[in-house]
Motif scaffolding. Structure first.
Motif, short mmCIF file in Angstrom:
data_model
loop_
_atom_site.label_atom_id
_atom_site.label_comp_id
_atom_site.label_asym_id
_atom_site.label_seq_id
_atom_site.Cartn_x
_atom_site.Cartn_y
_atom_site.Cartn_z
N GLU A 192 -4.97 7.28 -13.81
CA GLU A 192 -5.33 8.35 -14.37
C GLU A 192 -5.26 9.63 -13.37
O GLU A 192 -6.29 10.55 -13.21
N LEU A 193 -4.23 9.50 -12.86
CA LEU A 193 -3.71 10.38 -11.50
C LEU A 193 -3.57 12.10 -11.94
O LEU A 193 -2.95 12.19 -12.92
N GLN A 194 -4.47 12.68 -11.33
CA GLN A 194 -4.45 14.30 -11.74
C GLN A 194 -4.28 14.97 -10.70
O GLN A 194 -4.89 14.74 -9.52
N ILE A 195 -3.50 15.94 -10.63
CA ILE A 195 -3.11 16.62 -9.53
C ILE A 195 -3.26 18.07 -9.96
O ILE A 195 -2.65 18.72 -10.90
N LYS A 207 0.83 -1.25 0.10
CA LYS A 207 -0.26 0.05 0.01
C LYS A 207 1.13 1.26 0.14
O LYS A 207 0.86 2.36 -0.64
N TYR A 208 2.06 1.49 0.66
CA TYR A 208 2.82 2.55 0.96
C TYR A 208 3.56 2.65 -0.46
O TYR A 208 4.05 3.75 -0.49
N THR A 209 3.98 1.54 -0.96
CA THR A 209 4.66 1.94 -2.20
C THR A 209 3.92 2.64 -3.24
O THR A 209 4.46 3.53 -3.95
N LYS A 210 2.69 2.28 -3.26
CA LYS A 210 1.70 3.25 -4.26
C LYS A 210 1.53 4.66 -3.66
O LYS A 210 1.59 5.56 -4.31
N ILE A 211 1.35 4.45 -2.22
CA ILE A 211 1.36 5.94 -1.48
C ILE A 211 2.56 6.80 -1.94
O ILE A 211 2.47 7.96 -2.25
N ARG A 212 3.73 6.28 -1.87
CA ARG A 212 5.14 7.15 -2.17
C ARG A 212 4.99 7.28 -3.51
O ARG A 212 5.63 8.37 -3.99
N ALA A 213 4.31 6.33 -4.20
CA ALA A 213 4.38 6.74 -5.82
C ALA A 213 3.70 8.19 -6.09
O ALA A 213 3.86 9.01 -6.88
N ILE A 214 2.61 8.06 -5.44
CA ILE A 214 1.39 9.39 -5.53
C ILE A 214 2.21 10.54 -5.08
O ILE A 214 2.15 11.42 -5.56
N ARG A 215 2.78 10.28 -3.84
CA ARG A 215 3.49 11.34 -3.21
C ARG A 215 4.54 12.04 -4.09
O ARG A 215 4.55 13.32 -4.40
N GLU A 216 5.30 11.24 -4.84
CA GLU A 216 6.27 11.77 -5.64
C GLU A 216 5.72 12.52 -7.22
O GLU A 216 6.25 13.56 -7.16
N GLU A 217 4.43 12.16 -7.24
CA GLU A 217 3.94 13.18 -8.48
C GLU A 217 3.34 14.40 -7.79
O GLU A 217 3.30 15.18 -8.47
N ALA A 218 2.96 14.14 -6.66
CA ALA A 218 2.58 15.45 -6.00
C ALA A 218 3.49 16.23 -5.86
O ALA A 218 3.30 17.66 -5.82
N LEU A 219 4.70 15.79 -5.24
CA LEU A 219 5.92 16.88 -5.10
C LEU A 219 6.40 17.48 -6.46
O LEU A 219 6.80 18.69 -6.52
N LYS A 220 6.18 16.57 -7.45
CA LYS A 220 6.33 17.28 -8.78
C LYS A 220 5.48 18.37 -9.23
O LYS A 220 5.89 19.50 -9.65
N ALA A 221 4.37 18.26 -8.93
CA ALA A 221 3.10 19.20 -9.03
C ALA A 221 3.40 20.45 -8.12
O ALA A 221 3.18 21.56 -8.52
N LEU A 222 3.89 20.19 -6.84
CA LEU A 222 4.16 21.45 -6.09
C LEU A 222 5.40 22.05 -6.61
O LEU A 222 5.46 23.54 -6.59
N GLU A 223 6.20 21.28 -7.05
CA GLU A 223 7.62 22.12 -7.62
C GLU A 223 7.17 22.87 -9.02
O GLU A 223 7.72 24.06 -9.13
#
Length: 937
Positions: free
Chosen positions: A896-899, A818-834
């Motif tokens: 289809e994750l969108q941020i 579960k946390y492998t996927k959470i971390r993957a989502i987090r990485e994408e969110a950090l890109k969006a924040l940057e």
């Protein structure tokens, strides 16, 4: 602003990290203090004492040579051993590490000769040996201190030295056992001979380097033709054509060898001249000698040529045509000149055909009167090449000469080219007692790390000649044998050796040089060959590889905490022909068992470009300079980081990169300790079941790490440990868990269950990391442990602690996935924040509100953690929505994750800096959010 309207300073209300653990390691100054701490505390001795009843794991130290300061090869070798010693002792074994030094031998004797100069001529052998002993002792002390500076744990106070009286006696007794088993003999055979060092060399003491030599094609005229030779040949001058790159050995030629399986041709090269060459090399010979138009007159089976006589090309004697399997079609003419006094294969051919063994060369490499040409006597052999070529030309026996560069044997001590020279030497037979095949069988049953080591040593043992164990020097263990003054028959018996060995125990090997043969032999001893009663002592000493090769008898079998055979021998890959090799032959010859169960080999140290790292190459930085500048810990990290199975590179760039890695690991430890300043494990620790899910994930990650580290330690994959620790500290912890945890650690109530839960995990992590890194980064682990022990009110060394895997219950497969996927989502969110930061939508991440949208399983995960996403992403607010019109980042592979990143709602809390709509609602503290208000109550 007046005092009454000033905003409160909330910084002092935060639980910010506090620790005396310094950010700057200051290793060059702090490491010596740690060494004193270990010495005063008796850390190593207590470690061994604590493990005295545990199963033994025996790592036998191959003795370095007591000559000069340590270099990077020494550092690599001893540090790898230290990794194993510390790991084994911490993980449930008794691993006593007894260091040793190889103290006899040529380099020390040559250096002492140089130091003594003319004074040596006035000294006795015993006095010269004493000077050698003093020199070796000096460098044993120097190297011991240099190894200790690296943080190596060992029984330094009583190492084993090959020059100790007891060791010299034991070495002699091992020779006696080989004598008893019929493996030792004295014979006149060609051996590698160093003209500069003036001694025979073993195979292990020879290395191959490029060398320029004169290449010659020489005619050996046949004195008669073979049966069935055509009439046309009987009127012509027929010669066997040989090719050699050592013209000087032609003075000792007694035969020409052909291969029994090759066909040979009679090649007409002039109206009245014919040359015999191998048919398989016909085209090559024609091309090399410019004989393209030469025609073949006859094709001859080599067996028809066997036994014919040739005329020596410049001496008044005959050379016999013989057959030998060592002749090849790789180069030359297929006809090989045979000088039994100057080559191993030549010698074996000579035995088969009972050929004379001529050796017209003295120990200095100069021709003796046996050469047969008075003007050549005293000429050095390499200089004599020109004389031989000139004479061949005068006699019209030379077809071609040219200079070629080829691989040639050199002495590995003085680096000068060597020769094969037939002399009386002592040998251990590879044939008697089936020693060769027994040794090969032992190699097959030994574990080799890396596996290619097996094939390397197998080929060496399979093809090696008998072991030449005699050396023509003074500094070593003498070969206890006697020579009859009348017939020169050798007398060597185990009971005589045992008698002298007893003297060695009291006086050392000097006893042999102090006493006469009459004093050492029992009264009435007579020669078994001629019954003569006068003897003289053998002058030769034992090969130093014999000295070190029998170390198993002195160390493994006599030390209480060790055992024979050892679990592991660990040295550089050159020891396949050195210590691994001699130890194997000595043990198989006396005990019929290999002295080791496993053999671990590492490569050589090279510079950043892969070139040999040495002072002569001018790419060398003395290790002591790096230690003074960076500390020994960085060199230990270098050893851990490199894959030892190949060559190991070292350069300023590599050291700089490792220093940065060390800094990151150290900062992680400092952060962990800094957040434990008010934590008492005995009363503040939170039970596992009351930890938060994120904490469970951290312990799961740590538990998986310990399994990986244990497997890597057990398989000696130290570079995997380096990468795993670095990854865990910088990625799993610093970039994820600790990053997210800051808010809980800093802003929650100091005694609150949320913060105590986090501290409980941090305490487990800093303890665990310190323990698992201790064998590698020993100085830093011990430094860290002093702080950890203080939390518990203890003073133990980290090395006295058990090194165990984390509880199996900490591993949760479902949570990890579960946390492998959470971390993957987090990485994408950090890109969006940057991206939002670059577009000036936000400044810090706490100014942001993040909106997340996805499909399928990803959406389910987003919804399940909707309340945690703000914490996980370190933003003020996070919303899960079903649709985003203008996402500023998306990933189709994550459902289809969108941020979308927008400004957070509400005002900034002056304490935790998050934006919240609750800021200003508490009249007593209008500057803070509801959460901080509660924390301040």
């Amino acid at each position: 602003m007046t005092e009454s309207t000033a905003k409160p300073d909330y910084k002092n209300t935060l639980n910010l990290p506090k620790t005396d653990f310094p950010m700057k390691a200051d290793l060059p100054n702090k490491e010596p203090e740690r060494l004193k701490f270990w010495a005063n505390q008796g850390t190593y001795r207590k470690l061994i004492s604590n493990n005295i009843s545990k199963p033994k794991y025996v790592l036998h130290d191959g003795p370095p040579y007591a000559n000069g300061h340590i270099h990077f090869g020494h550092i690599l070798n001893k540090t790898l051993k230290d990794f194993i010693v510390k790991y084994k002792n911490m993980s449930g074994s008794l691993t006593e590490f007894i260091p040793g030094w190889d103290c006899h031998g040529l380099p020390i004797e040559l250096q002492v000769d140089k130091d003594l100069g003319a004074k040596k001529r006035e000294m006795s052998v015993v006095q010269i040996r004493e000077a050698c002993r003093e020199y070796a002792n000096k460098y044993v002390d120097i190297q011991r201190e240099e190894f200790k500076r690296l943080g190596i744990f060992a029984r330094w106070e009583t190492p084993y030295l090959t020059m100790n009286y007891a060791y010299e006696a034991a070495t002699l007794r091992e020779l006696g056992k080989l004598v008893k088993n019929g493996l030792v003999y004295r014979g006149r055979k060609p051996v590698h001979w160093c003209m500069s060092c003036n001694t025979a060399l073993a195979e292990a003491e020879v290395e191959y380097e490029d060398h320029q030599s004169p290449s010659v094609h020489v005619k050996f005229p046949l004195l008669s033709l073979w049966e069935g030779a055509g009439e046309a040949l009987k009127t012509k001058k027929v010669s066997v054509l040989i090719w050699t790159t050592t013209p000087w050995t032609l003075a000792a030629n007694v035969a020409v060898a052909l291969h029994k399986g090759f066909a040979y041709v009679a090649l007409e090269v002039a109206e009245n001249e014919v040359l015999i060459v191998a048919e398989g090399l016909l085209d090559s010979v024609r091309k090399q000698l410019g004989l393209e138009s030469a025609r073949v007159l006859d094709r001859i089976n080599s067996k028809k040529l066997e036994g014919l006589d040739c005329q020596h090309p410049f001496l008044a004697r005959k050379s016999k045509v013989v057959l030998s399997d060592h002749v090849t079609l790789e180069a030359g003419t297929g006809c090989v000149h045979i000088a039994p006094g100057h080559g191993q294969e030549d010698y074996e051919v000579g035995l088969k055909y009972q050929l004379p063994v001529l050796n017209p060369v003295d120990s200095r490499g100069a021709y003796t009167s046996e050469v047969g040409i008075e003007a050549w006597v005293g000429k050095k052999v390499f200089d004599a090449n020109t004389l031989v070529v000139n004479l061949l030309q005068e006699n019209q026996m030379l077809l071609k000469t040219e200079e070629i560069t080829h691989s040639y044997p050199h002495c590995w001590r003085c680096k000068k080219p060597v020769i094969f020279r037939s002399t009386e030497q002592w040998f251990v037979s590879m044939k008697e007692g089936d020693l060769r095949h027994r040794a090969l069988d032992a190699i097959r049953r030994t574990a080799w790390i890396p596996p290619w080591g097996r094939d390397r040593i197998y080929g060496m043992v399979e093809n090696r000649p008998d072991w030449c164990i005699s050396r023509q020097r003074s500094w070593g263990v003498p070969i206890v044998a006697f020579l009859c003054k009348k017939c020169r028959q050798a007398l060597i018996r185990q009971e005589l050796i045992e008698k002298v060995a007893a003297l060695f125990e009291q006086e050392g090997a000097d006893a042999w040089f102090k006493r006469s043969a009459e004093e050492l032999l029992p009264q009435g001893t007579k020669c078994s060959a001629c019954a003569h009663s006068e003897f003289e002592k053998e002058d030769d000493i034992l090969d130093v590889w014999f000295d070190s090769g029998v170390s198993f008898a002195v160390v493994l079998e006599q030390e209480t905490n060790l055992a024979f055979p050892a679990n592991l021998y660990l040295e550089g890959s050159d020891q396949h022909r050195g210590w691994f090799h001699s130890s194997l032959l000595a043990a198989m010859g006396t005990r019929n068992q290999a002295p080791y169960q496993s053999v671990f080999t590492h490569g050589f140290v090279v510079d950043g470009q892969g070139k040999k790292y040495s002072k002569s190459a001018k790419n060398y930085t003395p290790p002591e300079n790096l230690i003074k500048k960076m500390g020994a810990e960085i060199l230990r990290l270098w050893v851990a980081a490199e894959d030892y199975r190949g060559d190991i590179r070292v350069s300023d760039e590599i050291i700089s990169r490792l220093t940065e890695t060390y800094r990151k690991i150290r900062n992680t430890l400092r952060y962990l300790l800094g957040n434990l300043y008010d934590f008492n494990p005995a009363k503040d620790a939170v039970p596992y079941e009351r930890l938060q899910e994120l904490d469970h994930w951290a312990l799961d990650a740590y538990a998986r790490l310990t399994k990986k580290l244990k497997a890597a330690y057990e398989s000696f994959e130290f570079h995997q440990i380096y990468h795993a620790l670095n990854q865990f500290c910088t990625v799993e912890l610093s970039s994820f868990y600790l990053d997210i945890l800051k808010d809980r650690l800093y802003t929650y109530g100091p005694q609150g269950p949320e913060r105590r839960a986090a501290q409980t995990v941090l305490f487990q992590l800093v303890k665990g990391i310190s323990l698992w890194m201790a064998p590698l980064l020993s100085f830093t682990a011990e430094e860290t442990w002093t702080y950890i022990a203080a939390f518990e009110g203890k003073t133990e060394s980290v090395f006295w602690m058990p090194l165990e895997e984390a509880p199996a219950a900490w591993i949760q497969e479902e949570l990890s996935l579960k946390y492998t996927k959470i971390r993957a989502i987090r990485e994408e969110a950090l890109k969006a924040l940057e991206l939002a930061r670059k577009d000036k939508v936000i400044g810090s991440s706490l100014e942001a509100q993040v909106r997340l949208s996805a499909e399928g399983e990803t959406l389910k995960l987003l919804k399940a953690y909707e309340k945690q996403w703000a914490t996980l992403l370190i933003v003020s607010q996070a919303l899960v929505v079903y649709e985003i019109e203008n996402p500023n980042h998306q990933n189709e592979n994550l459902g289809e994750l969108q941020i979308q990143v927008v400004l957070a709602e509400g005002k900034k809390c002056e304490r935790c800096w998050t934006y919240s709509t609750t800021v200003g609602k508490q009249a007593a503290r209008p500057e803070v959010c509801d959460r901080c208000f509660k924390a301040l109550m």
